[in-house]
Design an enzyme around this catalytic site. Sequence first.
Site, PDB file in Angstrom:
ATOM      1  N   GLU A 170      -5.831   1.775  -8.509  1.00 41.95           N
ATOM      2  CA  GLU A 170      -4.782   0.960  -7.890  1.00 41.95           C
ATOM      3  C   GLU A 170      -4.540  -0.295  -8.731  1.00 41.95           C
ATOM      4  O   GLU A 170      -5.445  -1.104  -8.916  1.00 41.95           O
ATOM      5  CB  GLU A 170      -5.204   0.573  -6.467  1.00 41.95           C
ATOM      6  CG  GLU A 170      -4.127  -0.182  -5.720  1.00 41.95           C
ATOM      7  CD  GLU A 170      -4.467  -0.443  -4.256  1.00 41.95           C
ATOM      8  OE1 GLU A 170      -5.642  -0.728  -3.947  1.00 41.95           O
ATOM      9  OE2 GLU A 170      -3.544  -0.377  -3.421  1.00 41.95           O
ATOM     10  N   CYS A 217       0.829  -1.211   0.000  1.00 44.91           N
ATOM     11  CA  CYS A 217       0.000   0.000   0.000  1.00 44.91           C
ATOM     12  C   CYS A 217       0.860   1.257   0.000  1.00 44.91           C
ATOM     13  O   CYS A 217       0.381   2.342  -0.279  1.00 44.91           O
ATOM     14  CB  CYS A 217      -0.946   0.005   1.187  1.00 44.91           C
ATOM     15  SG  CYS A 217      -0.091   0.252   2.740  1.00 44.91           S
TER      16      CYS A 217
HETATM   17  P1  NAD Z   1      -9.317  -7.135   0.248  1.00 53.05           P
HETATM   18  O1  NAD Z   1     -10.086  -5.916   0.516  1.00 53.05           O
HETATM   19  O2  NAD Z   1      -9.688  -7.990  -0.896  1.00 53.05           O
HETATM   20  O3  NAD Z   1      -9.336  -8.095   1.542  1.00 53.05           O
HETATM   21  C1  NAD Z   1      -8.997  -7.616   2.830  1.00 53.05           C
HETATM   22  C2  NAD Z   1      -9.699  -8.477   3.869  1.00 53.05           C
HETATM   23  O4  NAD Z   1     -11.121  -8.314   3.739  1.00 53.05           O
HETATM   24  C3  NAD Z   1      -9.426  -9.967   3.717  1.00 53.05           C
HETATM   25  O5  NAD Z   1      -9.340 -10.539   4.988  1.00 53.05           O
HETATM   26  C4  NAD Z   1     -10.622 -10.471   2.949  1.00 53.05           C
HETATM   27  O6  NAD Z   1     -10.907 -11.827   3.225  1.00 53.05           O
HETATM   28  C5  NAD Z   1     -11.747  -9.566   3.421  1.00 53.05           C
HETATM   29  N1  NAD Z   1     -12.744  -9.291   2.385  1.00 53.05           N
HETATM   30  C6  NAD Z   1     -12.553  -9.255   1.035  1.00 53.05           C
HETATM   31  N2  NAD Z   1     -13.696  -8.902   0.405  1.00 53.05           N
HETATM   32  C7  NAD Z   1     -14.617  -8.707   1.354  1.00 53.05           C
HETATM   33  C8  NAD Z   1     -15.990  -8.311   1.339  1.00 53.05           C
HETATM   34  N3  NAD Z   1     -16.632  -8.050   0.207  1.00 53.05           N
HETATM   35  N4  NAD Z   1     -16.637  -8.188   2.514  1.00 53.05           N
HETATM   36  C9  NAD Z   1     -15.991  -8.419   3.672  1.00 53.05           C
HETATM   37  N5  NAD Z   1     -14.710  -8.800   3.746  1.00 53.05           N
HETATM   38  C10 NAD Z   1     -14.022  -8.945   2.615  1.00 53.05           C
HETATM   39  O7  NAD Z   1      -7.771  -6.680   0.142  1.00 53.05           O
HETATM   40  P2  NAD Z   1      -6.524  -7.579  -0.281  1.00 53.05           P
HETATM   41  O8  NAD Z   1      -6.573  -7.828  -1.744  1.00 53.05           O
HETATM   42  O9  NAD Z   1      -6.389  -8.739   0.638  1.00 53.05           O
HETATM   43  O10 NAD Z   1      -5.321  -6.595   0.058  1.00 53.05           O
HETATM   44  C11 NAD Z   1      -4.818  -5.646  -0.846  1.00 53.05           C
HETATM   45  C12 NAD Z   1      -5.396  -4.283  -0.552  1.00 53.05           C
HETATM   46  O11 NAD Z   1      -5.061  -3.885   0.787  1.00 53.05           O
HETATM   47  C13 NAD Z   1      -4.813  -3.190  -1.436  1.00 53.05           C
HETATM   48  O12 NAD Z   1      -5.858  -2.335  -1.827  1.00 53.05           O
HETATM   49  C14 NAD Z   1      -3.825  -2.467  -0.530  1.00 53.05           C
HETATM   50  O13 NAD Z   1      -3.569  -1.139  -0.892  1.00 53.05           O
HETATM   51  C15 NAD Z   1      -4.532  -2.565   0.783  1.00 53.05           C
HETATM   52  N6  NAD Z   1      -3.628  -2.399   1.913  1.00 53.05           N
HETATM   53  C16 NAD Z   1      -3.725  -1.227   2.616  1.00 53.05           C
HETATM   54  C17 NAD Z   1      -2.863  -0.989   3.675  1.00 53.05           C
HETATM   55  C18 NAD Z   1      -2.950   0.294   4.447  1.00 53.05           C
HETATM   56  O14 NAD Z   1      -2.417   0.373   5.546  1.00 53.05           O
HETATM   57  N7  NAD Z   1      -3.592   1.319   3.934  1.00 53.05           N
HETATM   58  C19 NAD Z   1      -1.906  -1.952   4.027  1.00 53.05           C
HETATM   59  C20 NAD Z   1      -1.855  -3.145   3.290  1.00 53.05           C
HETATM   60  C21 NAD Z   1      -2.731  -3.352   2.230  1.00 53.05           C
END
Ligand code: NAD
Length: 495
Positions: free
Chosen positions: A395, A290
Amino acid sequence: MAILEEPIKEILEVKNYINGKWVKSKGEIQEIINPATCKSIGKVWISTKEEIDSAIAAAKAAFQEWRRTTPLARSRILFRLKELLEEKFEELSRIQTMEVGKTIDEARGETRRGIENIEVACGIPTLMQGYYSEDIATGIDEWVVPTPIGTFGIITPFNFPFLVPLWSAPYAVATGNCIVIKPSSEDPISPMKLTELTEEAGFPPGVWNVVNGGRTVVNAMLDHTDIVGITFVGSTPTGREIYKRCGETGKRVIAQCGAKNFILIMPDCNIKATIPTLMNSFFGNAGQRCLAGANLLIVGDSDKFYKEFMDSVADMASNIKVGYGLDESVQMGPVRDKKKKENIINYIKIGLDEGAKLRLDGRQPKLIGGYPDTCFLGPTILENVTPNMRVAREEIFGPVMCVLRARDIIEAIEICNSSNFGNSTSIFTQDGRIAREFQYNIISGNVGINVGIVAPMAFFPFSGMKDSFFGVLHTQGKEAIRFFTESKVVIQRWF
Ligand code: NAD
């Protein structure tokens, strides 16, 4: 160079950890694939509603005794956890490489920052102190006691499976709360290994629980009245939804979300020091960070400077060694899975259709070692990108550098501030006045001056603005302590 020994030698079963016991879930099964070798390394189950309910019930039952355990005693358990993690440091790092794809050095960095969060939380006896005023009126005193609240849900993304739970968990339990962690179902082995050590460190049953799965588990947590708050780290659409639902159900929430980070290059920057930093910023973790650089914004109208700078950038990027992260000579590993690779390739096509120019094509990288190319990509550079193109605004979350130009610092800041995201922005310059101007005007939670990855230390908040963050307080350090406690105000009259 030889491949380091793999710590996972057989297919692991990732169970739930509820009330101090490892329990096999009855839900649907999902395979965990090493993205470099494409071999299966584990299985995880998508937990059922009953299983989630039982984890929340275990946490609720453990809360009264845990909150009465003194902060000093809670901190001793965290100290022990830190020692155990140090003993297993290399094994834990190699597991992250096997399950996410990052290089071993990137994984070691992740483990180190995770442990640092525990070290900060070990200071809880002083971090959690309240404050006191004598004689707010004659013979009446008033004070504040930061008090634990109950059970928190911790929802984490795939890209830092060991570290992100530790942005919240140590602070939540140090302050006397109980937790239910819901790791990403894509890489739940690292959180499982971490949790095994919490058991050895001496956390009482029910204080630290883990329930695996995806959306259904999150929804069950959001609906549950015994969950008092949520920390979420993940993409913006999911974070926005979680933030809204927490508002509706009255839960406190931190939602750290997606990003599209700009890096500004001023013509007076120290080129020799800047370019290697950019390699790590844009291509480290295969761009799945991120805090990764995504848009490179070259400031000034000198075509000569632009050409010389971009020639060096492209040259260094084209020499990045791509392969299995357990080879210590490798500088970039695969992305997490085939679907993510396809999504990134699709974005490269979108950029080309929008008029960008392909300066470096990473779609068919030369790999070190004979690994399947299923999840690998090489560094890609798109030039002639303009601020309104989708590749500049959305992104991509992969090793793709989009290169834009701005006339001067004023236009550059305007371009950055027109982004929907505000996670991290950096400038490279040797001019203190320009750096100050940038830091003052930029709308971004994390700001870098001659720094490519603005990763806040564990004793600073992990910030974010606009669509990169929903909430008020942040994970890590003192703000996490505030988030996980309520200020109980007491007024006493002395008769
Ligand atoms: P994601 O949103 O797909 O998933 C994150 C979490 O939410 C997972 O545990 C997943 O199982 C759950 N999830 C997914 N879809 C969901 C839904 N519809 N309803 C409820 N829960 C759901 O994210 P990802 O692909 O695992 O991670 C990458 C993303 O995380 C990128 O956008 C990145 O920028 C972001 N990120 C942000 C930070 C920060 O501090 N700002 C840090 C690391 C990653």
